[in-house]
Design a protein around this motif. Structure first.
Motif, PDB file in Angstrom:
ATOM      1  N   TYR A  32     -43.183 -25.060  -1.493  1.00 28.90           N
ATOM      2  CA  TYR A  32     -41.885 -25.112  -1.764  1.00 28.90           C
ATOM      3  C   TYR A  32     -41.268 -26.490  -1.797  1.00 28.90           C
ATOM      4  O   TYR A  32     -41.484 -27.121  -0.879  1.00 28.90           O
ATOM      5  CB  TYR A  32     -40.775 -24.092  -1.199  1.00 28.90           C
ATOM      6  CG  TYR A  32     -40.501 -24.061   0.141  1.00 28.90           C
ATOM      7  CD1 TYR A  32     -39.247 -24.402   0.347  1.00 28.90           C
ATOM      8  CD2 TYR A  32     -41.479 -23.831   1.114  1.00 28.90           C
ATOM      9  CE1 TYR A  32     -38.838 -24.600   1.702  1.00 28.90           C
ATOM     10  CE2 TYR A  32     -40.939 -23.812   2.471  1.00 28.90           C
ATOM     11  CZ  TYR A  32     -39.940 -24.338   2.714  1.00 28.90           C
ATOM     12  OH  TYR A  32     -39.380 -24.581   4.130  1.00 28.90           O
ATOM     13  N   THR A  36     -38.672 -27.263  -6.732  1.00 22.98           N
ATOM     14  CA  THR A  36     -39.037 -25.624  -6.978  1.00 22.98           C
ATOM     15  C   THR A  36     -37.595 -24.763  -6.740  1.00 22.98           C
ATOM     16  O   THR A  36     -37.660 -23.922  -7.361  1.00 22.98           O
ATOM     17  CB  THR A  36     -40.158 -25.116  -6.053  1.00 22.98           C
ATOM     18  OG1 THR A  36     -39.742 -25.283  -4.810  1.00 22.98           O
ATOM     19  CG2 THR A  36     -41.371 -25.954  -6.244  1.00 22.98           C
ATOM     20  N   ARG A  37     -36.816 -25.391  -6.164  1.00 18.26           N
ATOM     21  CA  ARG A  37     -35.531 -24.688  -5.897  1.00 18.26           C
ATOM     22  C   ARG A  37     -34.406 -24.839  -6.698  1.00 18.26           C
ATOM     23  O   ARG A  37     -33.816 -23.869  -7.321  1.00 18.26           O
ATOM     24  CB  ARG A  37     -35.074 -24.630  -4.356  1.00 18.26           C
ATOM     25  CG  ARG A  37     -34.064 -23.829  -3.807  1.00 18.26           C
ATOM     26  CD  ARG A  37     -33.726 -23.904  -2.484  1.00 18.26           C
ATOM     27  NE  ARG A  37     -32.690 -22.689  -1.926  1.00 18.26           N
ATOM     28  CZ  ARG A  37     -32.224 -22.767  -0.957  1.00 18.26           C
ATOM     29  NH1 ARG A  37     -32.735 -23.628   0.161  1.00 18.26           N
ATOM     30  NH2 ARG A  37     -31.698 -21.654  -0.570  1.00 18.26           N
ATOM     31  N   ASN A  45     -39.602 -20.492  -3.781  1.00 20.07           N
ATOM     32  CA  ASN A  45     -38.323 -20.617  -3.077  1.00 20.07           C
ATOM     33  C   ASN A  45     -37.745 -19.689  -2.524  1.00 20.07           C
ATOM     34  O   ASN A  45     -38.160 -18.747  -2.692  1.00 20.07           O
ATOM     35  CB  ASN A  45     -37.304 -21.246  -4.235  1.00 20.07           C
ATOM     36  CG  ASN A  45     -37.074 -20.382  -5.530  1.00 20.07           C
ATOM     37  OD1 ASN A  45     -36.325 -19.158  -5.358  1.00 20.07           O
ATOM     38  ND2 ASN A  45     -37.603 -20.414  -6.533  1.00 20.07           N
ATOM     39  N   GLU A  47     -34.968 -17.895  -2.637  1.00 19.25           N
ATOM     40  CA  GLU A  47     -34.350 -17.053  -3.334  1.00 19.25           C
ATOM     41  C   GLU A  47     -35.356 -15.920  -4.273  1.00 19.25           C
ATOM     42  O   GLU A  47     -35.152 -14.789  -4.279  1.00 19.25           O
ATOM     43  CB  GLU A  47     -33.315 -17.666  -4.456  1.00 19.25           C
ATOM     44  CG  GLU A  47     -32.205 -18.267  -3.883  1.00 19.25           C
ATOM     45  CD  GLU A  47     -32.595 -19.661  -3.184  1.00 19.25           C
ATOM     46  OE1 GLU A  47     -31.845 -19.868  -2.332  1.00 19.25           O
ATOM     47  OE2 GLU A  47     -33.423 -20.346  -3.635  1.00 19.25           O
TER      48      GLU A  47
END
Length: 140
Positions: A32, A36-37, A45, A47
């Motif tokens: 991550y 990627t977030r 990620n 979330e």
């Protein structure tokens, strides 16, 4: 019962990267990063992981609620949409929407919706999360 996961981050926020693993091995050094977030690049990620945890927990909680009413689902499909917004205090998960479709032979619409709402508040992941959790449940 206790479950564990591990994460390691190296480097600065935007240029760095991390890896996340789980006790079960389902996640094994899964990468991550900032892209990627926040930039929709390939990779996981936090979330997404919360969404997966919530969807799977909710599906099991709904199966339990239906079982208590002597109903057995053919299937329960759950999509969890986790919203990350920038707020005055920084980024925050502001809501989670659960979209549920289930086939439950013998269930009335009212009984299904009652079980769906009870599962929403009773699911351990729902209890752990603070944002408003919304739900759309469909008996098919």
């Amino acid at each position: 019962m206790k479950r564990t996961a591990q994460a390691r981050w190296t480097g600065a926020l935007k240029a760095g990267q991390g890896h996340v693993s789980s006790e079960s091995g389902v996640l094994a050094e899964s990468p991550y990063s900032f892209p990627t977030r926040f930039e929709d690049k390939q990779g996981t990620n936090p979330e997404e992981l919360i969404g997966a945890a919530h969807a799977s927990c909710y599906a099991m909680a709904l199966a339990m609620m239906l079982g208590q009413a002597d109903l057995s689902p053919d299937f329960i499909d759950v999509d969890a949409a986790v919203t990350l917004d920038q707020t005055e205090g920084g980024f925050a998960i502001t809501r989670i929407h659960l979209d549920v479709r289930a086939s439950v032979p013998g269930a009335s619409e009212a009984d299904f919706l009652d079980a769906a709402q009870t599962a929403k508040t009773g699911c351990p992941i729902s209890k752990a999360l603070k944002p408003a959790i919304t739900l759309n449940a469909q008996l098919v």
